[in-house]
Design an enzyme around this catalytic site. Structure first.
Site, mmCIF file in Angstrom:
data_model
loop_
_atom_site.group_PDB
_atom_site.id
_atom_site.type_symbol
_atom_site.label_atom_id
_atom_site.label_comp_id
_atom_site.label_asym_id
_atom_site.label_seq_id
_atom_site.Cartn_x
_atom_site.Cartn_y
_atom_site.Cartn_z
ATOM 1 C CG ASN A 121 -1.918 -1.060 0.724
ATOM 2 O OD1 ASN A 121 -3.018 -1.051 0.054
ATOM 3 N ND2 ASN A 121 -2.291 -1.768 1.819
ATOM 4 N NE ARG A 152 -11.618 -6.452 4.448
ATOM 5 C CZ ARG A 152 -10.597 -5.929 3.799
ATOM 6 N NH1 ARG A 152 -10.545 -4.742 3.608
ATOM 7 N NH2 ARG A 152 -9.628 -6.254 4.382
ATOM 8 C CG HIS A 176 -7.064 -1.483 -1.441
ATOM 9 N ND1 HIS A 176 -8.463 -1.910 -0.954
ATOM 10 C CD2 HIS A 176 -6.151 -2.058 -0.457
ATOM 11 C CE1 HIS A 176 -8.015 -2.473 -0.342
ATOM 12 N NE2 HIS A 176 -6.560 -2.704 0.285
#
Ligand code: APR
Length: 308
Positions: A121, A152, A176
């Site tokens: 990330n 999710r 994201h």
């Protein structure tokens, strides 16, 4: 023809989880690389000893060098630094950019024909960075985000309707993070759009919970979640080594699709042996497109921070 080789750079929580699932699914031999000597070797040995119990044949290797990764079919990059106290988002961006650059250079040197799957990330920015540093065609650098985000979404829909996760497919686009764009119109249960099964208000609540899915886990666990992320990476490795041509949301380099140019962001793609084999363009409402563009704007800024 020998087995496929999948390398995982960064044998931390997500990397090790992905490595274990890949071995269990017998997708090929697995090499884990980390900078902390002993960790990748120890985890590899531990996982190998699960083989006779779980009945899988995969050679598992841990290393602090890249020689063992030579000629990998897929290289998954999960190496990164967690955010430390006092660190700004920008500090983290720069730290991880340095890590990703050195890793990508080594990957290219040892596996010039591989497909790189990024996880570090901030995902869409790091995927862009890995693409730039590697010099690979954009098809061979892809980021994992959409599978986890839609997983999710699917989990929460399954909880809401008390229905099997197997029957739920979901589409989540965008970056994201807080700016992701869940798409209820393209999310179905047994082929039925959820807009016919769940009230608008509940869909909004479930979408919000999906957007905050990572944060909800960190709050409980104090570190980032890793089972679902690791499973999502294993699914991408599977799509590539088995040339499955899955249609899934991933971070891909856009060149004008959805009105976005020269940026990595989550969109539906077809993932196969060649990497990103196609970017699929679907109809979006003007509201959905606006959300996607807002998401893109934050990543445009992010790649600016690291000098693009
Ligand atoms: N080369 C190889 N491995 C490295 C390097 C490097 N240059 N720098 C760090 N690592 C390793 C760490 O030693 C650690 O084992 O990367 C691993 C990261 O694992 P964790 O800290 O457990 O993080 P994880 O939860 O697995 O998340 C991985 O994903 O969410 C992103 O950016 C976040 O960096 C994080 C990454």
């Amino acid at each position: 023809m020998g087995r496929k080789k999948i390398s995982v750079i960064g044998a931390g929580n997500v990397g090790a989880t992905a490595a274990f699932l890949i071995a269990q699914k017998q997708l090929g031999d697995v090499v884990m690389v980390d900078i902390v000597d002993g960790v990748p070797q120890g985890k590899a040995l531990d996982m190998a000893q699960a083989g006779p119990v779980e009945m899988f044949d995969a050679k598992l290797t841990g290393s602090i060098g890249y020689e063992e990764t030579a000629d990998s079919d897929v290289v998954i990059i999960t190496s990164g630094s967690p955010r430390k106290p006092g660190m700004t988002r920008e500090d983290l961006l720069n730290t991880n950019a340095q890590i990703v650059a050195s890793v990508a250079e080594n990957v290219v040197k040892h596996s010039p024909n591989t497909v790189i799957v990024m996880l570090t990330n901030p995902l869409d920015i790091m995927t862009y960075h890995a693409w730039k540093v590697s010099g690979f065609p954009a098809e061979r650098v892809v980021g994992q985000a959409g599978i986890l985000d839609s997983a999710r979404f699917r989990t929460f829909i399954s909880m809401e309707l008390d229905v099997s996760v197997e029957d739920i497919t979901a589409m989540v686009m965008g970056g994201h993070g807080d700016t992701m764009v869940p798409l209820p119109r393209y999310t179905t249960v047994g082929g039925i759009p959820i807009t016919q099964l769940i009230s608008t208000q509940r869909i909004d609540e479930i979408s919000d919970r999906t957007r905050n899915g990572g944060g909800e886990i960190v709050e409980l666990l104090k570190v980032s979640g890793y089972y679902a992320a690791g499973a999502s990476l294993a699914q991408m490795a599977e799509a590539i080594v088995l040339d499955k041509k899955r249609l899934i949301p991933c971070s891909a380099h856009l060149t004008g699709q959805y009105g976005i140019d020269n940026l990595y962001i989550g969109v539906p793609i077809i993932l196969g042996a060649d990497g990103i084999e196609k970017i699929v363009e679907i109809d979006l409402s003007s509201e959905e497109l606006d959300s996607l563009h807002r998401s893109a704007a934050t990543y445009r800024e992010g790649i600016g921070v690291i000098g693009y």
